[in-house]
Design a protein around this motif. Structure first.
Motif, PDB file in Angstrom:
ATOM      1  N   GLY A  43      -3.564  24.145 -28.828  1.00  0.00           N
ATOM      2  CA  GLY A  43      -4.935  24.224 -29.329  1.00  0.00           C
ATOM      3  C   GLY A  43      -5.297  25.649 -29.738  1.00  0.00           C
ATOM      4  N   VAL A  44      -4.877  26.617 -28.918  1.00  0.00           N
ATOM      5  CA  VAL A  44      -5.107  28.023 -29.257  1.00  0.00           C
ATOM      6  C   VAL A  44      -4.319  28.395 -30.515  1.00  0.00           C
ATOM      7  CG1 VAL A  44      -4.920  30.396 -28.427  1.00  0.00           C
ATOM      8  CG2 VAL A  44      -5.517  28.548 -26.840  1.00  0.00           C
ATOM      9  N   PHE A  45      -3.093  27.894 -30.611  1.00  0.00           N
ATOM     10  CA  PHE A  45      -2.277  28.137 -31.801  1.00  0.00           C
ATOM     11  C   PHE A  45      -2.972  27.620 -33.058  1.00  0.00           C
ATOM     12  CE2 PHE A  45       0.572  26.077 -34.830  1.00  0.00           C
ATOM     13  CZ  PHE A  45       1.353  27.142 -35.254  1.00  0.00           C
ATOM     14  N   ALA A  46      -3.483  26.387 -32.999  1.00  0.00           N
ATOM     15  CA  ALA A  46      -4.164  25.807 -34.160  1.00  0.00           C
ATOM     16  C   ALA A  46      -5.428  26.584 -34.513  1.00  0.00           C
ATOM     17  CB  ALA A  46      -4.494  24.336 -33.878  1.00  0.00           C
ATOM     18  N   HIS A  47      -6.097  27.121 -33.499  1.00  0.00           N
ATOM     19  CA  HIS A  47      -7.338  27.861 -33.752  1.00  0.00           C
ATOM     20  C   HIS A  47      -7.063  29.156 -34.517  1.00  0.00           C
ATOM     21  CE1 HIS A  47     -11.291  29.629 -33.097  1.00  0.00           C
ATOM     22  NE2 HIS A  47     -10.692  30.710 -32.624  1.00  0.00           N
ATOM     23  N   TRP A  48      -5.973  29.848 -34.176  1.00  0.00           N
ATOM     24  CA  TRP A  48      -5.708  31.160 -34.761  1.00  0.00           C
ATOM     25  C   TRP A  48      -4.758  31.125 -35.954  1.00  0.00           C
ATOM     26  CZ3 TRP A  48      -8.702  35.070 -33.799  1.00  0.00           C
ATOM     27  CH2 TRP A  48      -9.366  35.158 -32.566  1.00  0.00           C
ATOM     28  N   PHE A  49      -4.099  30.003 -36.210  1.00  0.00           N
ATOM     29  CA  PHE A  49      -3.080  29.977 -37.260  1.00  0.00           C
ATOM     30  C   PHE A  49      -3.662  30.308 -38.631  1.00  0.00           C
ATOM     31  CE2 PHE A  49      -0.268  27.682 -40.287  1.00  0.00           C
ATOM     32  CZ  PHE A  49       0.894  28.381 -40.029  1.00  0.00           C
ATOM     33  N   ALA A  59      -4.003  35.460 -24.730  1.00  0.00           N
ATOM     34  CA  ALA A  59      -3.207  34.288 -25.109  1.00  0.00           C
ATOM     35  C   ALA A  59      -1.952  34.779 -25.829  1.00  0.00           C
ATOM     36  CB  ALA A  59      -4.024  33.341 -25.985  1.00  0.00           C
ATOM     37  N   VAL A  60      -1.003  35.297 -25.077  1.00  0.00           N
ATOM     38  CA  VAL A  60       0.144  35.986 -25.672  1.00  0.00           C
ATOM     39  C   VAL A  60       1.063  35.005 -26.404  1.00  0.00           C
ATOM     40  CG1 VAL A  60       2.141  37.432 -25.191  1.00  0.00           C
ATOM     41  CG2 VAL A  60       0.024  37.766 -23.900  1.00  0.00           C
ATOM     42  N   ILE A  61       1.502  33.966 -25.700  1.00  0.00           N
ATOM     43  CA  ILE A  61       2.484  33.050 -26.282  1.00  0.00           C
ATOM     44  C   ILE A  61       1.942  32.341 -27.524  1.00  0.00           C
ATOM     45  CG2 ILE A  61       3.828  30.964 -25.860  1.00  0.00           C
ATOM     46  CD1 ILE A  61       4.985  33.462 -24.605  1.00  0.00           C
ATOM     47  N   PRO A  62       0.748  31.745 -27.505  1.00  0.00           N
ATOM     48  CA  PRO A  62       0.263  31.081 -28.720  1.00  0.00           C
ATOM     49  C   PRO A  62       0.169  32.014 -29.919  1.00  0.00           C
ATOM     50  CG  PRO A  62      -1.065  30.455 -26.836  1.00  0.00           C
ATOM     51  CD  PRO A  62      -0.197  31.572 -26.393  1.00  0.00           C
ATOM     52  N   LEU A  63      -0.252  33.256 -29.704  1.00  0.00           N
ATOM     53  CA  LEU A  63      -0.364  34.190 -30.831  1.00  0.00           C
ATOM     54  C   LEU A  63       1.001  34.618 -31.335  1.00  0.00           C
ATOM     55  CD1 LEU A  63      -3.015  35.129 -32.119  1.00  0.00           C
ATOM     56  CD2 LEU A  63      -3.360  34.232 -29.825  1.00  0.00           C
ATOM     57  N   LEU A  64       1.967  34.770 -30.436  1.00  0.00           N
ATOM     58  CA  LEU A  64       3.328  35.086 -30.884  1.00  0.00           C
ATOM     59  C   LEU A  64       3.930  33.921 -31.674  1.00  0.00           C
ATOM     60  CD1 LEU A  64       4.826  36.926 -27.779  1.00  0.00           C
ATOM     61  CD2 LEU A  64       4.071  37.930 -29.943  1.00  0.00           C
ATOM     62  N   ILE A  65       3.594  32.696 -31.278  1.00  0.00           N
ATOM     63  CA  ILE A  65       4.066  31.533 -32.030  1.00  0.00           C
ATOM     64  C   ILE A  65       3.419  31.500 -33.415  1.00  0.00           C
ATOM     65  CG2 ILE A  65       4.161  29.008 -32.074  1.00  0.00           C
ATOM     66  CD1 ILE A  65       6.040  30.304 -30.093  1.00  0.00           C
ATOM     67  N   VAL A  66       2.171  31.930 -33.517  1.00  0.00           N
ATOM     68  CA  VAL A  66       1.514  32.015 -34.833  1.00  0.00           C
ATOM     69  C   VAL A  66       2.311  32.937 -35.755  1.00  0.00           C
ATOM     70  CG1 VAL A  66      -0.520  32.920 -36.030  1.00  0.00           C
ATOM     71  CG2 VAL A  66      -0.804  31.460 -34.024  1.00  0.00           C
ATOM     72  N   ALA A  67       2.659  34.132 -35.258  1.00  0.00           N
ATOM     73  CA  ALA A  67       3.451  35.068 -36.065  1.00  0.00           C
ATOM     74  C   ALA A  67       4.822  34.484 -36.385  1.00  0.00           C
ATOM     75  CB  ALA A  67       3.590  36.395 -35.331  1.00  0.00           C
ATOM     76  N   THR A  68       5.433  33.817 -35.401  1.00  0.00           N
ATOM     77  CA  THR A  68       6.753  33.240 -35.620  1.00  0.00           C
ATOM     78  C   THR A  68       6.743  32.207 -36.733  1.00  0.00           C
ATOM     79  OG1 THR A  68       7.337  33.588 -33.295  1.00  0.00           O
ATOM     80  CG2 THR A  68       8.624  31.965 -34.521  1.00  0.00           C
ATOM     81  N   VAL A  69       5.763  31.315 -36.715  1.00  0.00           N
ATOM     82  CA  VAL A  69       5.704  30.257 -37.728  1.00  0.00           C
ATOM     83  C   VAL A  69       5.471  30.853 -39.116  1.00  0.00           C
ATOM     84  CG1 VAL A  69       4.394  28.245 -38.495  1.00  0.00           C
ATOM     85  CG2 VAL A  69       4.969  28.508 -36.079  1.00  0.00           C
ATOM     86  N   TRP A  70       4.612  31.861 -39.213  1.00  0.00           N
ATOM     87  CA  TRP A  70       4.372  32.486 -40.522  1.00  0.00           C
ATOM     88  C   TRP A  70       5.625  33.167 -41.043  1.00  0.00           C
ATOM     89  CZ3 TRP A  70       1.220  30.914 -43.810  1.00  0.00           C
ATOM     90  CH2 TRP A  70      -0.083  30.534 -43.501  1.00  0.00           C
ATOM     91  N   TYR A  71       6.357  33.862 -40.179  1.00  0.00           N
ATOM     92  CA  TYR A  71       7.616  34.482 -40.616  1.00  0.00           C
ATOM     93  C   TYR A  71       8.629  33.418 -41.045  1.00  0.00           C
ATOM     94  CZ  TYR A  71       6.277  39.158 -38.982  1.00  0.00           C
ATOM     95  OH  TYR A  71       5.666  40.377 -38.820  1.00  0.00           O
ATOM     96  N   LEU A  72       8.664  32.292 -40.323  1.00  0.00           N
ATOM     97  CA  LEU A  72       9.556  31.203 -40.706  1.00  0.00           C
ATOM     98  C   LEU A  72       9.195  30.644 -42.075  1.00  0.00           C
ATOM     99  CD1 LEU A  72       9.928  29.258 -37.328  1.00  0.00           C
ATOM    100  CD2 LEU A  72      11.719  30.505 -38.543  1.00  0.00           C
TER     101      LEU A  72
END
Length: 318
Positions: A63-69, A262-275
Motif C-alpha cells: 500500500g505504501v509502495f502504491a502511494h509513492w510510486f 518506510a525504507v523497503i517500500p521506497l527502495l522497491i519504488v526506485a527498483t521498479v522504476w530502474y527496471l
C-alpha cells in the motif's frame, strides 16, 4: 557378318530393381528429457514461492509502495535521472568518438593525449571525479574565455554559478563514460575489414567521409550492443549523484524514507522504476541491432511480436 554382344549378369526384372520394402511396424519413440521436466517443475515451485511470499508478507507494505510510486516528488526525481542520463550519454558519445578517432590518427600527439585521457579516467572512481568537480571553485573561482597566456578576457563566469549540481553530475559522468565509449568505438572501427579502408582510400574519398559514411556504419553492428550496455550502466550510475544532494530518483527516495521510515517500500519504488527504464532501453537495443543487421543478413529473424502473430494465426487456422 554382324557381331552380336550380350551382357551377362544383368537383368532388368522388376524384382531386382524395386527398392527394399520398409518395415511399417517400427514405432518411432521421441526422445525423453525427464530431468528437464524436473528442473522446470522446481523452477515453477520456486517462482510460486516467491510470488506467494511477496503477496502474503505484510512487511513489504504494498500500500505504501502504491502511494509513492506515482507521487509528484518521485516523478520529478525520475525526470531528473532521465535528463541526467541523456546529457551524460550525449557528452560521452561526442567526446568518446573524438577520442577514438584521435587514438587511431597518425598524429603521435593526438594519439598520446587521447590515450592519457582514457588511462586517467578509467583509473579513478566516478565518486572521486564528482567530488573534485563539485569543489572546483576552490581551485578556480572564475572561468574565463580569452586569449591564452595574456590578460585579454572576453567573457568571465563565476565557477559556482556554472558548475551547478546538475552540471557537475552530467559533466563528471559524461567525462568518465567517454573514456569507456572511446575504447568501444575504437574496437568497433578496428573490427571492420581493412579492405574497406583501402578501397575507400583508393576511391580518393576524404578521411572524414571514409570514417563517417563507410567505416562507422559497419562498425556500429559491433558497437551497438556494448554501447547500450554502457548506457544501461549509466542509468544506474546516476544514483551516485546523491553525494551532491541532487534530487534525482535515488536521492528523492532516500529523503522520503528518512522522513517516513518506510525504507523497503521506497527502495522497491526506485527498483521498479530502474527496471522499467532498463526494459525500455533493452527493447530499443534489440531494434537498433536489428536495423544495423540488415547489411549482414539476407533475411532478418522475426521479432517477438511477429512470432506471436504467427503463432496466433496458426492457432486460428487449427
Amino acid at each position: 557378318m554382324p557381331i552380336v554382344t550380350q551382357a551377362v549378369g544383368f537383368r532388368d526384372s522388376p524384382e531386382e530393381t524395386a527398392p527394399p520394402a520398409i518395415d511399417t511396424t517400427l514405432t518411432v519413440i521421441p526422445a525423453r528429457h525427464p530431468w528437464r521436466w524436473v528442473g522446470s517443475a522446481f523452477a515453477a515451485l520456486v517462482l510460486l514461492g516467491i510470488v506467494h511470499s511477496l503477496a502474503s508478507n505484510p512487511r513489504w507494505e504494498w500500500g505504501v509502495f502504491a502511494h509513492w510510486f506515482l507521487a509528484p516528488a518521485v516523478l520529478k526525481g525520475l525526470a531528473k535521472t532521465l535528463l541526467l542520463t541523456l546529457a551524460a550519454t550525449v557528452l560521452s558519445t561526442v567526446l568518446g568518438t573524438a577520442l577514438a578517432l584521435a587514438r587511431l590518427s597518425g598524429s603521435p600527439l593526438l594519439a598520446g593525449l587521447a590515450w592519457g585521457y582514457i588511462w586517467f579516467f578509467r583509473s579513478i572512481p566516478a565518486l572521486l571525479v564528482l567530488i573534485i568537480l563539485y569543489n572546483f571553485a576552490y581551485l578556480y573561482d572564475h572561468i574565463s574565455l580569452g586569449l591564452p597566456f595574456t590578460d585579454t578576457v572576453w567573457y568571465q563566469w563565476s565557477t559556482v554559478d556554472v558548475l551547478s549540481q546538475f552540471a557537475v553530475a552530467a559533466l563528471g559522468l559524461g567525462m568518465m563514460q567517454a573514456a569507456y565509449t572511446a575504447e568501444i568505438i575504437r574496437g568497433g572501427i578496428l573490427g571492420v575489414d581493412p579492405g574497406q579502408h583501402e578501397a575507400a582510400a583508393a576511391l580518393g574519398l576524404p578521411a572524414s567521409r571514409r570514417i563517417f559514411r563507410i567505416i562507422l556504419p559497419q562498425a556500429l553492428r559491433s558497437i551497438a550492443p556494448t554501447a547500450f550496455n554502457e548506457v544501461i550502466g549509466l542509468v544506474k550510475g546516476t544514483s551516485i549523484a546523491y553525494v551532491l544532494a541532487m534530487p534525482e530518483l535515488f536521492y528523492t527516495v532516500q529523503v522520503i524514507y528518512n522522513r517516513t521510515q518506510a525504507v523497503i517500500p521506497l527502495l522497491i519504488v526506485a527498483t521498479v522504476w530502474y527496471l522499467l527504464i532498463t526494459t525500455v532501453l533493452t527493447s530499443l537495443q534489440y531494434y537498433v541491432e536489428r536495423h544495423f543487421a540488415r547489411g549482414a543478413l539476407r533475411q532478418l529473424p522475426a521479432t517477438p511480436l511477429q512470432r506471436l502473430r504467427g503463432w496466433l494465426k496458426e492457432k486460428a487456422r487449427g
